[in-house]
Scaffold this motif. Structure first.
Motif, short mmCIF file in Angstrom:
data_model
loop_
_atom_site.label_atom_id
_atom_site.label_comp_id
_atom_site.label_asym_id
_atom_site.label_seq_id
_atom_site.Cartn_x
_atom_site.Cartn_y
_atom_site.Cartn_z
N ASP A 1 0.85 -1.18 0.00
CA ASP A 1 0.00 0.00 0.00
C ASP A 1 0.89 1.23 0.00
OD1 ASP A 1 -1.81 1.99 0.27
OD2 ASP A 1 -2.79 1.20 2.07
N LEU A 2 0.82 2.01 -1.07
CA LEU A 2 1.72 3.14 -1.23
C LEU A 2 1.06 4.46 -0.91
CD1 LEU A 2 3.37 1.86 -4.48
CD2 LEU A 2 4.17 1.60 -2.16
N GLY A 3 -0.16 4.42 -0.45
CA GLY A 3 -0.79 5.62 0.08
C GLY A 3 -1.03 6.70 -0.93
N ASN B 1 13.85 9.28 -4.28
CA ASN B 1 13.15 8.03 -4.56
C ASN B 1 14.14 6.95 -5.01
OD1 ASN B 1 10.96 6.66 -6.97
ND2 ASN B 1 10.54 6.57 -4.79
N VAL B 2 15.13 7.38 -5.78
CA VAL B 2 16.17 6.46 -6.23
C VAL B 2 17.05 6.04 -5.06
CG1 VAL B 2 18.22 6.20 -7.69
CG2 VAL B 2 16.20 7.37 -8.58
N GLU B 3 17.52 7.02 -4.30
CA GLU B 3 18.49 6.73 -3.24
C GLU B 3 17.89 5.90 -2.11
OE1 GLU B 3 20.07 10.57 -2.24
OE2 GLU B 3 21.55 10.48 -3.87
N SER B 4 16.59 5.99 -1.93
CA SER B 4 15.93 5.17 -0.91
C SER B 4 15.73 3.73 -1.36
CB SER B 4 14.57 5.77 -0.55
OG SER B 4 13.66 5.61 -1.64
N GLY B 5 15.86 3.51 -2.67
CA GLY B 5 15.62 2.18 -3.24
C GLY B 5 14.16 1.90 -3.51
N ALA C 1 7.89 1.44 -5.60
CA ALA C 1 7.04 2.59 -5.26
C ALA C 1 7.60 3.84 -5.93
CB ALA C 1 6.97 2.77 -3.75
N PRO C 2 7.55 3.88 -7.26
CA PRO C 2 8.17 4.99 -7.98
C PRO C 2 7.42 6.30 -7.79
CG PRO C 2 6.91 3.64 -9.50
CD PRO C 2 6.89 2.93 -8.17
N VAL D 1 1.62 5.36 -8.41
CA VAL D 1 1.45 3.97 -7.95
C VAL D 1 0.97 3.99 -6.50
CG1 VAL D 1 2.60 1.78 -7.49
CG2 VAL D 1 3.24 3.12 -9.51
N SER D 2 -0.17 3.38 -6.24
CA SER D 2 -0.74 3.39 -4.90
C SER D 2 -0.82 2.01 -4.27
CB SER D 2 -2.15 4.01 -4.91
OG SER D 2 -3.00 3.34 -5.82
N ASP D 3 -0.73 0.95 -5.07
CA ASP D 3 -0.84 -0.40 -4.52
C ASP D 3 -0.20 -1.38 -5.49
OD1 ASP D 3 -1.96 -2.47 -2.69
OD2 ASP D 3 -3.17 -2.99 -4.44
N TYR D 4 0.57 -2.33 -4.96
CA TYR D 4 1.22 -3.34 -5.79
C TYR D 4 1.10 -4.67 -5.09
CZ TYR D 4 4.85 -5.26 -8.96
OH TYR D 4 5.54 -5.98 -9.90
N VAL D 5 0.34 -5.58 -5.69
CA VAL D 5 0.24 -6.95 -5.18
C VAL D 5 0.99 -7.85 -6.16
CG1 VAL D 5 -1.30 -8.85 -4.57
CG2 VAL D 5 -1.97 -6.49 -4.08
N ALA D 6 2.19 -8.25 -5.75
CA ALA D 6 3.04 -9.04 -6.63
C ALA D 6 2.31 -10.29 -7.12
CB ALA D 6 4.32 -9.43 -5.90
N GLY D 7 2.45 -10.55 -8.42
CA GLY D 7 1.80 -11.70 -9.01
C GLY D 7 0.35 -11.48 -9.37
#
Length: 509
Positions: A29-31, A180-184, A189-190, A198-204
């Motif tokens: 959840d990227l808020g 954003n890059v330096e935090s990884g 969560a670009p 991007v607000s949510d990523y459920v892998a697969g």
């Protein structure tokens, strides 16, 4: 498929990898925030991105998402002509060696921080210094500077007529945020300046984007976009007709004709700027003999291959650049002629054997084509052993030279340099087949600096003809871009560069 697939993609093509560090089904959840009044469009794409760092990925599946998250300095319109984006205007010096870009006022990243010229310098220096996938696009760039917050100056060592298409042709050249890059976090969560975040990523399973109400180009009409990973065309089509999804580019080619008259869906189809090809490894005998490569080119039936992989929606072509392009060159040097193929093999003293053909299961059309090619080469005494690893392994095998023949495509090509230089110049970044020809090098180098379009077209036509004559690539066809969406969707257009843009799209009740 660089984008330029790179993906010219022009980058390579799409990598299908599990999201590093997240197990399948784990939500992130990227808020994000956006227009809660707008509806969410549900899209089905053919696979999962390997990551969401636009400057590192070469996955088309990633760019399908990132097209809506990031901006470039300039961007192609529907005719693939470069237009203002983060840069509202630009000028060039009289000697064509200094490009000055004026940036838009008031642009912000999706986290609310200000976008400035320093972000452009950081983004470009990152690509150059870390030698990322698109570093070759900066081959003539000697300096990138920010004299003030709204100005970027790019200095080149020689006239570079394709600089704009290099900077804006696809989102591999996106402007990223340093923190954003330096935090990884950029891989999952670009943070960009684009119309959706991007607000949510459920892998697969899926990635959800939320509308950016402060987008410099105007708030999107949609509240968001959910991209689900569906690789099976029949499943995607059934989901669209059932109303479970609203858009897909996972289309069964054998049903395209009947879908044209199906009122339950809208079919978008346009010729693409992509091309598909075979390449023989010239670092190995007998493929270092041009006559053996030409024999393969005469043995195959391009029409049969195109029909099998696209059910007639692709355009057979013996060069890379498609007919609708202003850079198109007529060429018909090869026909399907087994007698000619056998004669060339006899001249070369090659009597046949086993040929290792590298395809990939992530692009089923490569496997289908490989099976047809295998049958077509049997009369020459050539037995084809087809390998079909996932695309990540395919890339490793290509880059290590572990193949006799490979099949793949290039996506996202715009300028003629995208189609030919990296792939066929001696030592080119994507010259996996190890082709080397002094005259081709001279012509491609000249094309890079020629500012007169007619003269430039002639240079590339000459180079392309030699490339085909000597079978550096054995070109097969240009596919169409085919997409489907619900009749409820409006304001969406299928594009020749396969850019999936939902900023002007809306959903009707």
């Amino acid at each position: 498929m660089t984008s330029r697939i790179t993906l010219g993609i022009a980058g390579a093509l799409a990598t299908v990898l599990a999201l590093a560090g997240c197990s399948a089904g784990t939500g992130v959840d990227l808020g994000g925030s956006g227009d809660s009044s707008g509806q969410t469009l549900v899209a089905a794409i053919g696979g999962e991105p390997d990551q969401l760092d636009p400057q590192k990925t070469t996955s088309y599946f990633a760019f399908e998402v990132l097209e809506n998250v990031y901006d470039t300095l300039v961007q192609p319109d529907e005719n693939l002509e470069m237009q203002p984006a983060l840069a509202e205007s630009w000028t060039t010096s009289d000697d064509q060696l200094t490009w000055t870009f004026t940036l838009r006022d008031g642009v912000k990243f999706q986290d609310g921080s200000d976008f400035t010229s320093e972000d452009v310098v950081y983004s470009y220096r990152r690509i150059i210094d870390e030698k990322l996938a698109n570093a070759w696009k900066f081959s003539t760039v000697t300096d990138v500077s920010a004299p003030d917050a709204q100005t970027v100056v790019i200095t080149v060592s020689q006239p570079t007529p394709n600089l704009l298409s290099n900077l804006g042709g696809f989102k591999g050249m996106a402007i990223v945020e340093k923190s954003n890059v330096e935090s990884g976090e950029i891989t999952t969560a670009p943070v960009g300046t684009g119309p959706f975040s991007v607000s949510d990523y459920v892998a697969g399973d899926h990635i959800t984007l939320t509308a950016n109400p402060d987008y410099w180009g105007g708030a999107p009409k949609l509240g968001g976009v959910e991209s689900r990973f569906i690789s099976e065309p029949a499943t995607a089509l059934a989901s669209l007709k059932a109303g479970d999804i609203d858009w897909t580019d996972v289309v069964p080619p054998q049903q395209v004709e009947q879908l044209k008259s199906d009122s339950a869906v809208t079919l978008g189809q346009t010729p693409s700027s992509d091309y598909w090809y075979l390449a023989l490894n010239e670092a190995k005998a007998p493929w270092n003999d041009v006559r053996v490569r030409q024999a393969i080119a005469y043995a195959i039936d391009r029409d049969a291959i195109a029909q099998a992989v696209s059910y007639g929606t692709a355009e057979v072509n013996q060069l890379a650049i498609p007919k609708q392009s202003v850079w198109y060159t007529e060429y018909d040097g090869y026909s399907t002629d087994l007698d000619k193929a056998k004669s060339l093999m006899a001249e070369a003293g090659y009597t046949g054997g086993t040929l290792d053909l590298l395809a990939t299961s992530d692009y089923p059309e490569t496997v289908t084509a490989a099976q047809i090619i295998a049958a077509e080469l049997e009369p020459l005494g050539i037995q084809v052993s087809i390998r079909q690893p996932d695309f990540s392994t395919w890339l490793d095998e290509q880059n290590s030279g572990n193949f006799d023949m490979l099949m793949m495509g290039w996506l996202g090509n715009i300028d003629p340099d995208d189609f030919y230089y990296s792939q066929h110049h001696t030592g080119g970044a994507s010259n996996a087949q190890k082709f080397s020809d002094a005259e081709v090098d001279r012509l491609l180098d000249a094309g890079r600096v020629e500012t007169d379009q007619a003269a430039r077209k002639d240079l590339y036509a000459q180079a392309a003809t030699i490339i085909a004559d000597k079978a550096s690539y054995i070109y097969l066809y240009n596919p169409s871009v085919t997409q489907l969406w619900s009749p409820k969707v409006s304001g969406y257009e299928t594009r020749a560069d396969r850019a999936i843009r939902f900023v002007g799209t809306s959903l009707q009740d």
